[in-house]
Motif scaffolding. Structure first.
Motif, short mmCIF file in Angstrom:
data_model
loop_
_atom_site.label_atom_id
_atom_site.label_comp_id
_atom_site.label_asym_id
_atom_site.label_seq_id
_atom_site.Cartn_x
_atom_site.Cartn_y
_atom_site.Cartn_z
N LEU A 29 0.83 -1.20 0.00
CA LEU A 29 0.00 0.00 0.00
C LEU A 29 0.87 1.24 0.00
CD1 LEU A 29 -2.56 -1.06 2.77
CD2 LEU A 29 -2.87 -1.20 0.32
N THR A 30 0.34 2.28 -0.62
CA THR A 30 1.03 3.56 -0.54
C THR A 30 0.83 4.15 0.85
OG1 THR A 30 -0.89 4.84 -1.24
CG2 THR A 30 0.55 4.01 -2.98
N ARG A 31 1.65 5.14 1.14
CA ARG A 31 1.54 5.82 2.42
C ARG A 31 0.12 6.35 2.62
NH1 ARG A 31 5.40 8.31 5.81
NH2 ARG A 31 7.08 7.51 4.54
N ARG A 32 -0.46 6.87 1.57
CA ARG A 32 -1.82 7.40 1.68
C ARG A 32 -2.84 6.29 1.93
NH1 ARG A 32 -4.37 11.81 -2.35
NH2 ARG A 32 -2.39 12.74 -1.75
N GLN A 33 -2.65 5.17 1.25
CA GLN A 33 -3.57 4.05 1.46
C GLN A 33 -3.45 3.50 2.88
OE1 GLN A 33 -2.17 1.75 -1.86
NE2 GLN A 33 -4.01 2.16 -3.07
N LEU A 34 -2.20 3.46 3.40
CA LEU A 34 -2.03 3.05 4.79
C LEU A 34 -2.80 3.99 5.71
CD1 LEU A 34 1.78 2.19 4.97
CD2 LEU A 34 -0.12 0.59 5.12
N ARG A 35 -2.67 5.26 5.40
CA ARG A 35 -3.27 6.27 6.25
C ARG A 35 -4.80 6.11 6.34
NH1 ARG A 35 -1.14 10.09 9.92
NH2 ARG A 35 -3.11 10.77 10.76
N THR A 36 -5.40 5.78 5.21
CA THR A 36 -6.85 5.62 5.24
C THR A 36 -7.25 4.40 6.07
OG1 THR A 36 -6.93 4.26 3.25
CG2 THR A 36 -7.09 6.63 2.93
N ARG A 37 -6.29 3.50 6.32
CA ARG A 37 -6.57 2.36 7.19
C ARG A 37 -6.07 2.59 8.60
NH1 ARG A 37 -6.11 0.96 2.11
NH2 ARG A 37 -6.96 -0.95 1.24
N GLY A 38 -5.67 3.81 8.89
CA GLY A 38 -5.18 4.11 10.24
C GLY A 38 -3.80 3.57 10.50
N LEU A 39 -3.01 3.39 9.43
CA LEU A 39 -1.67 2.82 9.56
C LEU A 39 -0.63 3.80 9.04
CD1 LEU A 39 -2.50 -0.75 8.21
CD2 LEU A 39 -2.12 -0.12 10.60
N ARG A 40 0.62 3.56 9.45
CA ARG A 40 1.76 4.30 8.92
C ARG A 40 2.87 3.31 8.64
NH1 ARG A 40 5.30 4.92 13.35
NH2 ARG A 40 4.28 4.26 15.28
N PRO A 41 3.82 3.65 7.76
CA PRO A 41 4.88 2.69 7.43
C PRO A 41 5.63 2.20 8.66
CG PRO A 41 4.90 4.49 5.87
CD PRO A 41 3.91 4.88 6.95
N GLY A 42 5.83 3.07 9.65
CA GLY A 42 6.44 2.61 10.89
C GLY A 42 7.91 2.29 10.76
N GLY A 43 8.63 2.98 9.87
CA GLY A 43 10.07 2.80 9.77
C GLY A 43 10.51 1.68 8.85
N GLN A 44 9.60 0.95 8.30
CA GLN A 44 9.98 -0.12 7.38
C GLN A 44 10.52 0.48 6.08
OE1 GLN A 44 6.82 -2.02 4.89
NE2 GLN A 44 5.45 -1.15 6.43
N PRO A 45 11.43 -0.24 5.40
CA PRO A 45 11.93 0.27 4.11
C PRO A 45 10.84 0.19 3.04
CG PRO A 45 12.79 -1.92 4.51
CD PRO A 45 12.04 -1.52 5.76
N VAL A 46 11.04 0.94 1.98
CA VAL A 46 10.13 0.87 0.85
C VAL A 46 10.19 -0.54 0.28
CG1 VAL A 46 9.70 1.73 -1.48
CG2 VAL A 46 10.36 3.31 0.34
N ALA A 47 9.04 -1.17 0.10
CA ALA A 47 8.99 -2.56 -0.35
C ALA A 47 8.90 -2.65 -1.86
CB ALA A 47 7.81 -3.28 0.29
N ALA A 48 8.25 -1.69 -2.47
CA ALA A 48 8.02 -1.74 -3.91
C ALA A 48 7.59 -0.35 -4.36
CB ALA A 48 6.95 -2.77 -4.25
N GLN A 49 7.35 -0.23 -5.63
CA GLN A 49 6.89 1.06 -6.11
C GLN A 49 5.88 0.89 -7.24
OE1 GLN A 49 10.19 3.23 -7.80
NE2 GLN A 49 10.81 1.51 -9.08
N ILE A 50 5.08 1.90 -7.39
CA ILE A 50 4.20 1.98 -8.55
C ILE A 50 4.80 3.03 -9.47
CG2 ILE A 50 1.92 2.73 -9.36
CD1 ILE A 50 0.80 1.84 -6.68
#
Ligand code: ZN
Length: 124
Positions: A29-50
């Motif tokens: 999920l993108t950062r914005r998509q995480l946000r809509t689920r009440g989540l944040r990346p939390g320090g994890q590295p970027v896993a992939a890209q669109i």
């Protein structure tokens, strides 16, 4: 059948697993998509890209994807935190002598509301 231009799930061409717009697998999920689920990346590295071609900017645009399973909940302003904040404000307004909400922050040098301070100085 030709693959979409930005289809590179193993990152062989782009160095990072790459998907075309709207084709990222579930769980990324993108950062914005995480946000809509009440989540944040939390320090994890970027896993992939669109990657997608932007008509407006006439270039390729990228959005980073994070693993939903590694995401952490955002720290919301919970009811408890609002309550604590309100209590802290109320404490600064509440006179320890008369127990009334003075409606203003008690002057630190008095430590009481103004009527009480007047009463104290009058009694003194
Ligand atoms: Zn008072």
């Amino acid at each position: 059948m030709s693959r979409p231009r930005f289809w590179d799930p193993h990152g062989e061409r782009f160095g990072l697993p790459t998907y075309p717009w709207r084709m990222a697998p579930d769980g990324l999920l993108t950062r914005r998509q995480l946000r809509t689920r009440g989540l944040r990346p939390g320090g994890q590295p970027v896993a992939a890209q669109i990657l997608w071609r932007s008509r407006r900017s006439k270039g390729v645009r990228a959005a980073h994807l994070y693993r939903a399973c590694l995401a952490k909940p955002v720290r919301p302003m919970t009811e408890a935190r609002w309550t604590a904040l309100a209590a802290a404000m109320r404490a600064r307004h509440t006179c320890p002598l008369c127990g009334r909400d003075a409606g203003y922050v008690l002057p630190a040098h008095l430590g009481t509301c103004l009527p009480c301070a007047d009463g104290l100085s009058a009694a003194a």
